[in-house]
Enzyme design. Structure first.
Site, PDB file in Angstrom:
ATOM      1  N   ILE A 111       1.328   5.849   8.277  1.00  0.00           N
ATOM      2  CA  ILE A 111       2.140   6.801   7.516  1.00  0.00           C
ATOM      3  C   ILE A 111       2.462   6.285   6.114  1.00  0.00           C
ATOM      4  CG2 ILE A 111       4.481   6.058   8.146  1.00  0.00           C
ATOM      5  CD1 ILE A 111       3.306   9.659   8.410  1.00  0.00           C
ATOM      6  N   ARG A 112       2.203   5.005   5.907  1.00  0.00           N
ATOM      7  CA  ARG A 112       2.430   4.457   4.567  1.00  0.00           C
ATOM      8  C   ARG A 112       1.532   5.139   3.522  1.00  0.00           C
ATOM      9  NH1 ARG A 112       4.829  -0.115   3.813  1.00  0.00           N
ATOM     10  NH2 ARG A 112       4.867   0.795   1.741  1.00  0.00           N
ATOM     11  N   ARG A 114       0.808   8.082   1.709  1.00  0.00           N
ATOM     12  CA  ARG A 114       1.702   9.234   1.539  1.00  0.00           C
ATOM     13  C   ARG A 114       0.994  10.522   1.171  1.00  0.00           C
ATOM     14  NH1 ARG A 114       5.044   6.043  -2.751  1.00  0.00           N
ATOM     15  NH2 ARG A 114       2.904   5.343  -2.976  1.00  0.00           N
ATOM     16  N   ARG A 231      -8.640   0.783   5.667  1.00  0.00           N
ATOM     17  CA  ARG A 231      -8.426   0.626   7.106  1.00  0.00           C
ATOM     18  C   ARG A 231      -9.712   0.431   7.908  1.00  0.00           C
ATOM     19  NH1 ARG A 231      -3.375  -1.155   6.741  1.00  0.00           N
ATOM     20  NH2 ARG A 231      -2.017   0.367   5.755  1.00  0.00           N
TER      21      ARG A 231
END
Lengths: 310, 310, 310, 310
Positions: A111-112, A114, A231
């Site tokens: 969730i970082r 945005r 990621r």
């Protein structure tokens, strides 16, 4: 992965019937639509909707850069050019909506980023499922001694067994007590008539961070690639990387030319600093460069060597 | 509006053939897809793509709020509830992509809304069309004397004629000189062999602000509604309001239930301040409230009276 | 540059008096505060406020990465590490607010960066100044023949003179007619009693795109660096690059360690694609690599050679 | 609240010395700077830095709306006007940076507001403190039967005691096992030489959601007000509302005029739908309106009555 029979029936029904549309259609992602790609022990990623395809990127670029681009390059060449030269807005013209089931501690990291739209399952309103992430034994890594965010060797024997047992016990007990505190029977009536039951918004605080949550997550292709670059990287934590890997497969099916350019100019690319470029030029000119005469710190030199080794 | 024959042929071709998709389809907006809705003298709005429909909003809300919402309300009721209670994320799950042709001074106002993706026709790379906005005589309003951002009565007679003539002459001369400076013939070769031709990125500075530009503009439904609330408002400048009006029609065709809720709880809604609420309560209790005993400034009182009058 | 005597007096007054604060203070930028750095013929950049300094970046990073970072590195080393490894959030902890005066066509390019806060002078409410950008003769470049967004050689002789004359005449006439249409005297009363005067929001459309506008622009350091990387680049248009250059000087005075890292790892850095890395490894191993056996397109190969040449 | 002696010493040192600055200074917030405002049992909010004050809002508005605003209104009146008419950009010109310590389940709700910059303490790199939120007995509310996101009456007697005991035991056990799995002694060496210790990024998954985390959180005033409107609302969960309340106090000290306008036009304001306005007009005309003839649903009518009652 656990899809409830009800969920599976919904997926089957949604996949059973096509509707005609005038919109661009990407055959590759249609084949994946709604189906759940399993990730970790109970998680998944599902494509729920998408907008645009490789041609939509090209079309947007041609609005920006005008008729001249028409002849100059074919679509694949133009997409590669855009990616290479950091033209981000044409990639923003594609959008994807995913349904993701993931452990809370992964969700917190995720969730970082945005620049996405999110609808998360709310434990204020609803009751979370009884599912927690327990790592596979081969993922039970020790803290790396050299790298503060990395993993070292895999835990062995009794230590590994104890860790797995503790994770399992604490998650289970936390969840069982969560349920006891809620005091809700299957039909919503109190399980135990003699108790009021704690508010859901409070009871949830007893859950451990490996409990699974789920959300709808919608993002444009430019920002998806940015997420994937960070990621799907070997330095990312394994538990989020496997989600990124699943999304790489999805992107590849959806926008094959853009994904190919992403691999070439982002995932497989290397950035050299100003000092690294000086060293490189000296090396290509035949000079022997060492860390001592490189102008780089030990850490930078190590990273430079690793990049050159590939 | 001027669509080139080439553009019209592209639209006709795109509308000629449907493709099967598993995605949600909104019949209402499919009927509009690709066709240009004329706005002002040469502008338009075209739907180029969309994602989601009313059901997608409901689906996202049900992920967030869980199974309980399933029985509680029908879809329309749930959408109204979400809008009324400022739940914005379910509306973010729908996305639309528009192709818009608009004068530069309108584009400058429009772009202040930052929560959208944009690919604008680039006058660094390409040559703008020879099209400028000239207001209809009934839009040639005087500066309002009471309201610094408003329009007063319509200019008449010789003043109106002169204004129209000046706008037309200055735009035309500016464009003609732009073309002369560029010195590009129809095939890209110099129009006049003896001159080099000024760089496009420089020549564009000679264009007046009523020259038309165009862009692809992609936005989610929540942010579209926010834009429409500000720009479909009677206080918005006429030249952007007509674009907002066209987009209201589009939204209505696309997500009829959400649009109905938007009209009820946003477009037609009124917000009262803390002081206004006090006055209202006194009035409903039978008291006669005047500006003097209202605690409001003259301006607020005027706005309060106007809101009550409807 | 034209600062009105009133503006200059305001700047002098603001610089005359210091106030005590408990906040972090950056000496370097205090020395620049409020003063206008001239850019182009009438533009400027002024620092109006700032938050944080190099130490604030370090402090934020240490919250994230914990006590361990305390010993591991000194501040400069940590800032370089963060920049090298794309840790953006600590740089977001610094913020700057600038007052910028710039031509409209530059403002249109600038505003494409959406991650900033903007208050622009509104030509709906107010009347723009009579100032337009006219390039210096040495900036009057021809369109590049090889690069569609670039500038070629400088225009000469009569062509240059005519271009300058046209730019000057069209801007002046456009502005004069704008004023005539507005019909506002110095005291706000009608200049000509017999005319109503056109609304400001309409009259502005007659202005050419080299008229100056101004705005307050507030951005965090991470996004400022992103802007500067794109706009202080040799490929950026000269008229925006000079603003970026002025802001580079400001950033250097404000956060010297972060700026140094930005130069090393962004401005002076080079990114190589996956294919370029393969070629590089072959070259370092002594192989002769040509475009033919490189796997790169002609364009990529040219860029690769340029990067190696430096 | 637990500030370590080291943290308290740092705060005292930072507050001991002022530095001169040319920037705007807000006396009210200087008095609060760095000090921790206690929230819940171990949490706090601390102002770490700020940019701007009431005058900065006015200054930005005057850039936008030009010299005319100068005479028309005093500063307080202008700020009220801006707030009333939804002019958000002048409020974006102020920025605040806070250090917040908060339970994970509160952090998860908080982070849904995406328009802020965040540096969170990373449990991948560092070890979380042994602190968990345990509600006060009077906050131990039952699930509301009428409102799915609300709290009902307070739990009593044995049920309350058991809930508190379970929360305490499960948090403590989870944390103790987290520490055991980490196997890190006070000096970073293994606590038990015979074990490798689990990677931090994995061990954290055993922590319950009431464990405290902390972050630096930076946001502009417009977005802060938006956050406060949602989270200082009586419908917000108590555990986040107390943070919002603390931040309301901070905002009041920092920008008193803006905060006053926020109370008047946001916190204390009421929005009426199109249908509610029709009813209101009929009521003011003397008509008796009931839910049956109101055109509103039962839920809307209830909310309407509640708003009128105040």
């Amino acid at each position: 992965m656990t899809l409830s029979p009800e969920q599976q029936a919904e997926i089957d029904a949604a996949r059973a019937e096509t509707r005609p549309t005038l919109r661009p259609v990407s055959e590759g992602i249609e084949a994946l639509l709604y189906s759940a790609i399993p990730v970790l022990d109970h998680g998944f990623v599902r494509v729920v909707d998408y907008m645009g395809d490789d041609a939509a990127i090209v079309q947007a670029a041609r609005v920006s850069y005008g008729a001249g681009t028409r002849k100059a390059r074919d679509d694949r060449g133009l997409i590669r050019y855009l990616m290479r030269h950091w033209h981000s807005t044409p990639f923003e013209m594609c959008e994807i909506k995913l349904h993701v089931k993931l452990p809370i501690f992964v969700a917190r990291q995720w969730i970082r980023h945005r620049t996405a739209n999110v609808n998360e399952y709310s434990a204020r309103y609803s009751i979370l499922d009884r599912e927690f992430y327990i790592p596979q034994p081969e993922q039970l890594a020790a803290q790396s001694r050299s790298n503060r965010q990395g993993r070292g060797s895999v835990l062995q024997g009794e230590e590994a067994e104890t860790v797995l047992r503790l994770l399992r016990e604490d998650s289970t007990r936390g969840y069982d007590n969560y349920q006891w505190m809620l005091n809700e029977g299957p039909d919503g009536a109190p399980a135990d008539e003699g108790r009021a039951g704690l508010a859901r918004e409070l009871a949830r605080m007893n859950l451990t961070s490996n409990v699974y949550t789920q959300w709808y997550w919608k993002i444009d292709l430019h920002n998806l690639f940015h997420f994937l670059r960070l990621r799907a990287d070997p330095h990312a934590q394994y538990e989020i990387r496997v989600y990124a890997d699943a999304m790489c497969e999805i992107a590849k099916a959806w926008v094959p030319a853009a994904y190919e350019a992403f691999e070439e100019y982002r995932l497989g690319a290397v950035q050299f600093s100003s000092s690294a470029m000086s060293c490189l030029r000296r090396m290509l000119a035949g000079e022997t460069v060492t860390q001592e005469n490189s102008g780089m710190s030990a850490g930078e030199w190590r990273e430079f060597q690793a990049a050159l080794a590939g």
